[in-house]
Design a protein around this motif. Structure first.
Motif, PDB file in Angstrom:
ATOM      1  N   GLU A  22       0.782  -1.035  -0.116  1.00 61.43           N
ATOM      2  CA  GLU A  22      -0.377  -0.268  -0.059  1.00 61.43           C
ATOM      3  C   GLU A  22       0.889   1.023   0.190  1.00 61.43           C
ATOM      4  N   THR A  23       2.039   1.134   0.900  1.00 63.68           N
ATOM      5  CA  THR A  23       2.990   2.401   0.702  1.00 63.68           C
ATOM      6  C   THR A  23       4.087   2.921  -0.407  1.00 63.68           C
ATOM      7  N   GLN A  44       6.809  10.948   2.968  1.00 63.44           N
ATOM      8  CA  GLN A  44       5.646  10.619   2.316  1.00 63.44           C
ATOM      9  C   GLN A  44       4.775   9.619   2.532  1.00 63.44           C
ATOM     10  N   HIS A  45       6.721   8.242   2.784  1.00 63.70           N
ATOM     11  CA  HIS A  45       5.751   7.169   3.214  1.00 63.70           C
ATOM     12  C   HIS A  45       4.934   7.155   4.672  1.00 63.70           C
ATOM     13  N   ARG A  48       1.612   8.758   3.459  1.00 61.72           N
ATOM     14  CA  ARG A  48       0.717   7.710   3.060  1.00 61.72           C
ATOM     15  C   ARG A  48       0.190   5.984   4.121  1.00 61.72           C
TER      16      ARG A  48
END
Length: 118
Positions: A22-23, A44-45, A48
């Motif tokens: 998903e990430t 960013q991760h 997410r």
């Protein structure tokens, strides 16, 4: 942060592999994020992860504030590894499908499931 990432993942009912998918990272990256003294995810991760696990970014990044909108306090630890393993493959598949839906479609799916449950 490693504990919060693990708590968010387990509370969302995701395996490390599912969260990685998903990430957009490898499972080994998620393992590192959840390890004491491991690496930290990029902003960013981390954003997410917050979106996928439906937790507040601020709580995930800093530990301040509530974990989830409806709770108002920290996330509980998952019940137990045995309880998590007991989840059947069909439930996991359905949960994965729901998580990939836009919010509006999730609401419709929930209404259908509630109707079927009556």
């Amino acid at each position: 942060m490693c504990d919060r990432i693990r708590r968010a993942r387990l509370t969302a009912g995701l395996s490390q592999s599912q969260l990685a998918l998903e990430t957009g990272v490898r499972r080994s990256a998620v393992t590192q994020w959840e390890r004491e003294g491991g690496t930290f995810p990029s902003v960013q991760h981390l954003a997410r992860v917050a979106i996928v696990t439906q937790v507040y970014f601020e709580w995930l990044a800093t530990g301040r504030g509530p974990g989830r909108p409806e709770e108002g306090n920290d996330l509980p630890l998952a019940a137990s590894p045995a309880a998590e393993a007991a989840r059947c493959a069909q439930e996991t598949e359905i949960l994965s499908l729901l998580r990939r839906m836009p919010a509006r479609k999730r609401q419709v799916a929930r209404a259908i499931i509630e109707m079927l449950n009556d």
